[in-house]
Structures are given as C-alpha cells and as structure tokens.
Design a protein around this motif. Structure first.
Motif, PDB file in Angstrom:
ATOM      1  N   PHE A 147      32.585  14.034   9.833  1.00 40.04           N
ATOM      2  CA  PHE A 147      32.206  14.931  10.874  1.00 40.04           C
ATOM      3  C   PHE A 147      30.604  15.370  10.739  1.00 40.04           C
ATOM      4  O   PHE A 147      30.098  15.156   9.352  1.00 40.04           O
ATOM      5  CB  PHE A 147      33.006  15.984  10.873  1.00 40.04           C
ATOM      6  CG  PHE A 147      33.226  16.757   9.743  1.00 40.04           C
ATOM      7  CD1 PHE A 147      32.421  17.749   9.533  1.00 40.04           C
ATOM      8  CD2 PHE A 147      34.640  16.683   8.906  1.00 40.04           C
ATOM      9  CE1 PHE A 147      32.599  18.484   8.196  1.00 40.04           C
ATOM     10  CE2 PHE A 147      34.444  17.330   7.739  1.00 40.04           C
ATOM     11  CZ  PHE A 147      33.818  18.398   7.351  1.00 40.04           C
ATOM     12  N   GLY A 148      30.003  15.901  11.646  1.00 43.17           N
ATOM     13  CA  GLY A 148      28.534  16.423  11.419  1.00 43.17           C
ATOM     14  C   GLY A 148      28.381  17.631  12.259  1.00 43.17           C
ATOM     15  O   GLY A 148      29.439  18.382  12.248  1.00 43.17           O
ATOM     16  N   SER A 188      30.677  12.575   4.615  1.00 42.73           N
ATOM     17  CA  SER A 188      30.361  13.978   5.110  1.00 42.73           C
ATOM     18  C   SER A 188      28.794  13.902   4.625  1.00 42.73           C
ATOM     19  O   SER A 188      28.422  13.696   3.323  1.00 42.73           O
ATOM     20  CB  SER A 188      31.083  15.068   4.534  1.00 42.73           C
ATOM     21  OG  SER A 188      30.383  16.127   4.878  1.00 42.73           O
ATOM     22  N   PRO A 189      27.870  14.645   5.308  1.00 36.33           N
ATOM     23  CA  PRO A 189      26.470  14.943   4.913  1.00 36.33           C
ATOM     24  C   PRO A 189      26.495  16.253   3.582  1.00 36.33           C
ATOM     25  O   PRO A 189      25.470  16.233   3.199  1.00 36.33           O
ATOM     26  CB  PRO A 189      25.798  15.313   6.198  1.00 36.33           C
ATOM     27  CG  PRO A 189      26.610  15.816   6.924  1.00 36.33           C
ATOM     28  CD  PRO A 189      27.817  14.954   7.004  1.00 36.33           C
ATOM     29  N   GLY A 219      27.213  13.772   1.015  1.00 34.64           N
ATOM     30  CA  GLY A 219      26.044  14.028   0.640  1.00 34.64           C
ATOM     31  C   GLY A 219      24.987  13.130   1.329  1.00 34.64           C
ATOM     32  O   GLY A 219      24.087  13.168   0.881  1.00 34.64           O
ATOM     33  N   GLU A 220      25.612  12.108   2.237  1.00 33.63           N
ATOM     34  CA  GLU A 220      24.907  11.274   2.836  1.00 33.63           C
ATOM     35  C   GLU A 220      24.831  11.576   4.502  1.00 33.63           C
ATOM     36  O   GLU A 220      26.108  11.378   4.906  1.00 33.63           O
ATOM     37  CB  GLU A 220      25.144   9.892   2.551  1.00 33.63           C
ATOM     38  CG  GLU A 220      24.742   9.380   1.170  1.00 33.63           C
ATOM     39  CD  GLU A 220      25.118   8.169   0.961  1.00 33.63           C
ATOM     40  OE1 GLU A 220      24.606   7.149   1.992  1.00 33.63           O
ATOM     41  OE2 GLU A 220      25.699   7.445   0.044  1.00 33.63           O
ATOM     42  N   GLN A 231      26.532   3.303   9.218  1.00 31.85           N
ATOM     43  CA  GLN A 231      25.329   3.229   8.304  1.00 31.85           C
ATOM     44  C   GLN A 231      24.874   4.773   8.021  1.00 31.85           C
ATOM     45  O   GLN A 231      24.729   5.311   8.736  1.00 31.85           O
ATOM     46  CB  GLN A 231      24.308   2.461   8.910  1.00 31.85           C
ATOM     47  CG  GLN A 231      23.224   2.512   8.176  1.00 31.85           C
ATOM     48  CD  GLN A 231      23.291   1.689   6.796  1.00 31.85           C
ATOM     49  OE1 GLN A 231      23.927   0.436   6.982  1.00 31.85           O
ATOM     50  NE2 GLN A 231      23.127   2.228   5.729  1.00 31.85           N
ATOM     51  N   LEU A 232      25.501   4.937   6.637  1.00 32.17           N
ATOM     52  CA  LEU A 232      24.920   6.270   6.154  1.00 32.17           C
ATOM     53  C   LEU A 232      23.584   6.040   5.702  1.00 32.17           C
ATOM     54  O   LEU A 232      22.720   5.191   5.604  1.00 32.17           O
ATOM     55  CB  LEU A 232      25.783   6.696   5.070  1.00 32.17           C
ATOM     56  CG  LEU A 232      27.278   6.689   5.567  1.00 32.17           C
ATOM     57  CD1 LEU A 232      28.196   7.219   4.304  1.00 32.17           C
ATOM     58  CD2 LEU A 232      27.395   7.742   6.526  1.00 32.17           C
ATOM     59  N   GLU A 233      22.933   7.208   5.062  1.00 29.04           N
ATOM     60  CA  GLU A 233      21.518   7.133   4.563  1.00 29.04           C
ATOM     61  C   GLU A 233      21.422   6.146   3.359  1.00 29.04           C
ATOM     62  O   GLU A 233      20.481   5.248   3.348  1.00 29.04           O
ATOM     63  CB  GLU A 233      21.149   8.383   3.994  1.00 29.04           C
ATOM     64  CG  GLU A 233      20.833   9.570   4.834  1.00 29.04           C
ATOM     65  CD  GLU A 233      20.672  10.852   4.257  1.00 29.04           C
ATOM     66  OE1 GLU A 233      19.790  11.487   4.700  1.00 29.04           O
ATOM     67  OE2 GLU A 233      21.456  11.315   3.660  1.00 29.04           O
TER      68      GLU A 233
END
Length: 376
Positions: A147-148, A188-189, A219-220, A231-233
C-alpha cells in the motif's frame, strides 16, 4: 424541526448521518443523493477469496431502509455545488437544501505507471471477486501485497485491508494444502508499515508475517507495475497477482466547488465536522480532512463517529444553537487472518494490540451481521 437536509453519499458516513438526523429530527425532509440505493459493505470483501462472503452478502439494497426512515432518494452523481452550498448540482438535476452533509468518501490516487496491472482491494466487491478468481486460476507463483499514501497528506491511507488479504490468502492456501507452491511478499515504502496502529501492533503484524513465511521488502517506494512485475526503488519482484492500495484523495466532483480543501485534496473540516466558511455545511467520513492525532484513521468506525457529530451539529446550527460537539478520535480495528483476528485500538494517549485470537474473527463477523441488519 423541519427543513430540507441533503446527504451526499450512501456509504458508512452518509447512512449513519441519515439515521442520526431522523432520530433527532423526525419532521425533517431528508434526501439521500447517491448513484445507487445500496450499501457496499467493503470490510467483508476480505472473505470473498475464501468463499465466506459473496456479492449478495455484501451489497445491501437500501429501499426498505429509505421507506422506513422516510428518506427521499435522488439517484445521481454529484457534479458541483453553488457558492453558498444551498444547491447541489448532479448529473440528474439540482437538489436544493437548507443543510448539507458531504459524505462521498475518498478516491484512490491512480498515478503510478501501470496501476491497471494491480488489483485495488477496497475499490469494491468487483476487486474481491477479481482476487478470488485470479487466485483460483493460479497453480503457483509470487503474490505481492502493498500500500501507499498521499504524499501531500500522508495520513490519507488505508493499509489494514492489505494486511487482511495477505494473512487471509496465506491461511486459505494452507487450508488448500498448496501454500508451498506460492511465495507471498509484502512491500511498503515505510520501514514500519501500519504505524498508525501503534508500535506494538506493527511488531505483532511483522512478527506474524515472519511466522508465516511471508517475505517483506520495506523502505522502498513502488515505482511502477507491469504485467507480472512490481518494480520498487531497488527491488524487482515477479508477481502472478499484485494487490495494492494506493493513497487516498478527495472526490473529483469537489474540484467544481468552492469548498475549502486540504493539501491532500479533501474537504476541510474542523473538530465539529463543519466546513469552515460555508454555512450549514458539514463533512463526515473519508472524504474530509480533520484536526486530530497523526494516527487518525480513515475507516468505517471513525466515519460513523464523525457522521453522528456532523448530523447533530447541523441540526443545532439550523436551530440557531451552538454547534460545538467535537468528534472522538478513535481507532478500532480487527486485522482478520481468516480464522483469527488481531485486535488493535487507540484512543487519546492509550491503545492496545492483542495477538491473533479466534474469538476476534467471530467478533468481526458478528459485528458485520449486526451492522447490516439495520439496513436490510
């Protein structure tokens, strides 16, 4: 007390506002404006993949409720509002009012490239069915859940259902004796996803993921989705099914109004659910931005609390009385795992988080049954 009161939105906040208005103003002329005379009970969609709920269980026609409560129904979508808010513009004509409650909820931010390749679980019953059908068709693969948030208003997010889908699908696959064919990944970011639930709850949730063998990439920020890829960071994940909850913002029709907006695009409300600077106009539920703690949730329980206060304060305003009742900031959440539930509560400076208990699963189901009974 008479008067014409319009409530826009047939979700939790809108219907609770109508019930409260009718209880305190038996002679008021109430009108519900919504595209459909039905309540879609989205918390129950977490049980669709396992066959514990169907569309018929979760989409509740409101015709009987509207007749009982003597509420007029205007089938339409809101499109705008007059400057003084006394006329609501819709795609089926104007609706005049002496008082207005905006309860049209929030919408998801669909800006990430390739978002069409992800299933957004709280977009409706269709999403729950899509998850069910996709999972049933798969023999094996990686299932990704995340989720964002809204970068302009980080509090505008809804992560709890994603936890429920990942735990519920893990439980379902185990019951089907095919869990070993699937890799489950939560991304998750945030390094501590679900922080609004509290530190203890975050620890319990991440601990439960470790216990179940659910991988995490924390953390991405997600960069884009592709068919079969997240695709994450820094990390690229293969994905046979992606379940992703974007951040929230206000409804698009608000752009054609003069209502004050928050940085994240929501209707600005105060602690009394008033819309500042607009007479006899209130907001309740996910479509509003309110003062409160940084964990103030966008969830059904909080929407109900805001709707009750908005309705009572609107009636006080119409009577010329002080409208100073403030809503209570309270989080009550059962993170369901299909056969158990983690209870999380927060209020004021206190809160608690309990490990998964079977009785909490049944409590969540019992609450749903009791909640929907009033509208059937």
């Amino acid at each position: 007390m008479g008067g014409r009161i319009t409530v826009v939105g047939a979700g939790f906040a809108g219907l609770t506002a109508l019930r409260t208005l009718r209880r305190h103003a038996p002679d008021a002329e109430l009108t519900l404006v919504a595209p459909e005379a039905a309540l879609h009970y989205l918390p129950g969609t977490i049980w669709i993949p396992a066959g514990l709920r169907s569309r018929a269980d979760l989409v509740v026609p409101l015709d009987a409720f509207l007749r009982r409560e003597r509420i007029a129904f205007h089938r339409a979508r809101a499109t705008g509002l007059s400057a003084d808010a006394r006329t609501l513009h819709t795609d089926a004509g104007d609706v005049a009012n002496d008082g207005l409650i905006v309860a049209t909820g929030a919408r998801f931010i669909r800006k990430l490239p390739g978002i069409e390749h992800a299933i957004i679980p709280c977009e409706g019953v269709d999403a729950g069915e899509a998850i069910r059908d996709r999972l049933a068709a798969l023999e094996s693969g990686t299932l990704c859940f995340g989720f964002g948030s809204n970068p302009n208003e980080p509090i505008a997010m809804r992560g709890g259902p994603v936890f429920e889908f990942v735990f519920g699908i893990d439980t379902l696959l185990r019951k089907q004796r095919r869990r070993d064919r699937f890799r489950l990944v939560f991304f998750s970011p945030s390094e501590k996803p679900g922080q609004r639930l509290g530190e203890k709850a975050v620890g319990l949730i991440l601990g439960e993921m470790r216990k179940r063998g659910i991988d995490t990439v924390l953390g991405e920020k997600p960069q884009r989705f592709e068919a079969g890829v997240v695709q994450l960071e820094r990390t690229r994940l293969d994905s046979a099914m992606t379940v992703f909850m974007p951040g929230l913002t206000g409804q698009a029709w608000l752009d054609d109004t003069a209502l004050p907006r928050s940085p994240g695009g929501f209707v600005q409300g105060d602690a009394q659910c008033r819309v500042p600077g607009v007479a006899c106009t209130f907001v309740a539920g996910d479509g509003g931005s309110y003062p409160g703690p940084d964990w103030l949730p966008k969830q059904a329980h909080q929407a109900d609390l805001q709707a009750e206060v908005a309705a009572r304060n609107l009636l006080r305003t119409l009577r010329g009385e002080p409208a100073d009742e403030a809503f209570t900031a309270e989080l009550v959440c059962i993170v369901d795992t299909l056969d158990r539930g983690l209870l999380v509560t927060r209020k004021g400076d206190g809160g608690r988080a309990l490990p998964p208990l079977r009785m909490m699963h049944w409590a969540k189901a019992a609450f749903e049954k009791r909640y929907l009974r009033r509208y059937r």
